[in-house]
Design an enzyme around this catalytic site. Structure first.
Site, PDB file in Angstrom:
ATOM      1  N   HIS A  10      -3.021  -2.970  -9.955  1.00 19.77           N
ATOM      2  CA  HIS A  10      -2.312  -1.595  -9.929  1.00 19.77           C
ATOM      3  C   HIS A  10      -2.877  -0.493 -10.525  1.00 19.77           C
ATOM      4  CE1 HIS A  10       1.700   0.249  -8.739  1.00 19.77           C
ATOM      5  NE2 HIS A  10       1.023   1.246  -9.447  1.00 19.77           N
ATOM      6  N   HIS A  12      -4.479   3.573  -9.493  1.00 18.20           N
ATOM      7  CA  HIS A  12      -4.533   4.825  -8.658  1.00 18.20           C
ATOM      8  C   HIS A  12      -5.867   5.298  -8.716  1.00 18.20           C
ATOM      9  CE1 HIS A  12      -0.466   4.754  -6.932  1.00 18.20           C
ATOM     10  NE2 HIS A  12      -0.120   4.442  -8.188  1.00 18.20           N
ATOM     11  N   HIS A 190       5.413   0.468  -3.980  1.00 18.86           N
ATOM     12  CA  HIS A 190       5.902   1.011  -4.996  1.00 18.86           C
ATOM     13  C   HIS A 190       7.462   1.066  -4.848  1.00 18.86           C
ATOM     14  CE1 HIS A 190       2.362   2.427  -6.159  1.00 18.86           C
ATOM     15  NE2 HIS A 190       2.511   3.157  -7.285  1.00 18.86           N
ATOM     16  N   GLU A 193      10.901   1.710  -9.415  1.00 17.52           N
ATOM     17  CA  GLU A 193      10.455   2.587 -10.427  1.00 17.52           C
ATOM     18  C   GLU A 193      11.374   3.692 -10.712  1.00 17.52           C
ATOM     19  OE1 GLU A 193       6.959   4.787  -9.609  1.00 17.52           O
ATOM     20  OE2 GLU A 193       6.287   5.001 -11.836  1.00 17.52           O
ATOM     21  N   ASP A 271      -2.156   1.563 -14.009  1.00 11.01           N
ATOM     22  CA  ASP A 271      -1.599   2.711 -13.102  1.00 11.01           C
ATOM     23  C   ASP A 271      -2.500   3.766 -12.971  1.00 11.01           C
ATOM     24  OD1 ASP A 271       0.167   3.651 -11.488  1.00 11.01           O
ATOM     25  OD2 ASP A 271       1.992   3.928 -12.645  1.00 11.01           O
ATOM     26  N   ASP A 272      -2.313   4.993 -13.959  1.00 10.91           N
ATOM     27  CA  ASP A 272      -2.920   6.020 -14.092  1.00 10.91           C
ATOM     28  C   ASP A 272      -3.562   6.195 -15.625  1.00 10.91           C
ATOM     29  OD1 ASP A 272      -2.288   7.242 -11.303  1.00 10.91           O
ATOM     30  OD2 ASP A 272      -0.449   6.684 -12.252  1.00 10.91           O
TER      31      ASP A 272
HETATM   32  O1  LIG Z   1       3.221   5.904 -11.389  1.00  5.52           O
HETATM   33  C1  LIG Z   1       3.364   6.346 -10.298  1.00  5.52           C
HETATM   34  N1  LIG Z   1       4.537   6.148  -9.290  1.00  5.52           N
HETATM   35  C2  LIG Z   1       4.489   6.620  -8.203  1.00  5.52           C
HETATM   36  N2  LIG Z   1       3.506   6.975  -7.532  1.00  5.52           N
HETATM   37  C3  LIG Z   1       2.471   7.395  -8.124  1.00  5.52           C
HETATM   38  C4  LIG Z   1       2.120   6.789  -9.476  1.00  5.52           C
HETATM   39  N3  LIG Z   1       0.821   7.318  -9.819  1.00  5.52           N
HETATM   40  C5  LIG Z   1       0.179   7.833  -8.685  1.00  5.52           C
HETATM   41  N4  LIG Z   1       1.297   7.689  -7.627  1.00  5.52           N
HETATM   42  C6  LIG Z   1       0.920   8.218  -6.350  1.00  5.52           C
HETATM   43  O2  LIG Z   1      -0.176   7.477  -5.755  1.00  5.52           O
HETATM   44  C7  LIG Z   1      -0.876   8.567  -5.236  1.00  5.52           C
HETATM   45  C8  LIG Z   1      -2.329   7.964  -4.696  1.00  5.52           C
HETATM   46  O3  LIG Z   1      -2.339   6.762  -4.715  1.00  5.52           O
HETATM   47  C9  LIG Z   1      -0.580   9.890  -5.924  1.00  5.52           C
HETATM   48  O4  LIG Z   1      -0.798  10.802  -5.041  1.00  5.52           O
HETATM   49  C10 LIG Z   1       0.677   9.583  -6.339  1.00  5.52           C
HETATM   50  O5  LIG Z   1       1.647  10.355  -5.392  1.00  5.52           O
END
Ligand SMILES: O=c1[nH]cnc2c1ncn2[C@@H]1O[C@H](CO)[C@@H](O)[C@H]1O
Length: 325
Positions: A10, A12, A190, A193, A271-272
């Site tokens: 997971h 992005h 997703h 959450e 995640d990020d």
């Molecule tokens: O932690 C998160 N929760 C929900 N959506 C996310 C999270 N991080 C990123 N994105 C979403 O994933 C898209 C790109 O893959 C981003 O544009 C954002 O809206």
């Protein structure tokens, strides 16, 4: 913790962009996005809706396939340094050509080439999971799914949805999941959450994914936890992300250990990572401190992640051998 071999499901892509990389690209293009950075140089955001805006502002400097090639290489380097052997990365046609298929093919070509290069030089295996962005709406999600279906193959192995989970209902996005399933792609979504157990139940009913992104709020309904365990729905957990976004006050209050104890299949991801000031090494260290997790547990989780991975069987076999070796 850095040395432990890891599998990450997971992540992005834009969310993994090192802030210095985005700042450098903005300078090259004479774009002013200084408002998204804190004084110490990292990304600055205050809550989930603002995080999404900052994410999109950072992504606005990525404008060509060549930019995405460089981004993927920068991210691959960081993930390899964090111990990742195999990783799946969420890629968004929305950011890569606006959902237009011909443009997406160009971006994808550049990213797949970068992934091959990273495998050769860093020994990290990466695959792409096309991800629709829920708050961009059903029409854009449909375009993202078409891009996924048309480019399904060795590199693109899955489809999913992220973004603001409170927008519309899962049924509004079913078309994309049906299309991706028909193309043979693995499915992840997703859920759980920003919405509670009912959001997870609705997502399972509408999309039948084999994995959920987060899914942590299943813990609020133990019958649902049992259902996840029984159906072996894999949870891509990102504890540090949940803490940074304020879902739980600290790691001891995070349901990761309780979900594990109740037999839910799960893995750990970042995640990020720069947005949430985390890394897999930090996540593992926190789990070790809070729940006494040791190396055998982390190994088991890596194998569980690989079981849930969307790659082809040969790749799975190859990575399993590396993990066990
Ligand atoms: O932690 C998160 N929760 C929900 N959506 C996310 C999270 N991080 C990123 N994105 C979403 O994933 C898209 C790109 O893959 C981003 O544009 C954002 O809206």
């Amino acid at each position: 913790m850095r040395r432990l071999a890891k599998v990450e499901l997971h992540l992005h892509l834009e969310g993994a962009a090192p802030p210095a990389f985005i700042r450098g690209l903005a300078a090259e293009k004479h774009m002013d996005i200084s408002g998204i950075f804190a004084a110490e140089g990292g990304y600055a955001w205050k809550d989930f809706p603002h995080f999404l805006k900052v994410y999109e502002a950072a992504s606005s400097v990525l404008r060509t396939p060549a930019d995405y090639r460089r981004l993927l290489l920068a991210v691959a380097e960081e993930r390899a340094a964090d111990g990742v052997l195999y990783g799946e990365i969420f890629l968004s046609p929305d950011f890569c050509g606006g959902g237009e298929l011909a443009a997406w093919r160009d971006y994808l070509g550049a990213m797949a080439e970068a992934a091959r290069e990273a495998e050769a030089t860093l020994g990290i295996t990466l695959r792409g999971v096309v991800t629709a962005v829920r708050h961009f709406g059903p029409e854009q999600a449909r375009r993202a799914a078409l891009c996924a279906a048309e480019t399904a193959g060795d590199f693109i192995c899955g489809f999913g949805i992220g973004g603001d989970e409170t927008v519309l209902s899962p049924a509004d996005f079913s078309w994309g999941f049906d299309c991706a399933r028909e193309a043979g792609l693995g499915l992840t979504a997703h859920a759980g959450e920003w919405r509670g157990p009912e959001g997870i139940r609705d997502s399972l009913a509408a999309w039948a994914p084999s994995r959920l992104g987060h899914g942590v709020r299943a813990i609020e309904d133990l019958a649902l936890v049992d259902l996840l365990a029984e159906r072996e729905i894999h949870l891509e957990l990102c504890p540090g992300s949940n803490l940074a976004l304020g879902l739980y006050p600290d790691i001891r209050h995070h349901p990761v250990a309780e979900l594990e104890r109740r037999g839910v299949k799960l893995s750990i991801s970042t995640d990020d990572p720069p947005f949430f000031r985390t890394s897999l090494a930090k996540e593992f260290a926190a789990l070790h401190r809070a729940f006494d997790w040791e190396e055998p547990q982390f190994r088991r989780i890596a194998l569980q992640a690989l079981d849930a991975a969307f790659c082809d069987p040969d790749t799975r076999k190859r990575i399993t051998a590396k993990l066990e070796g």
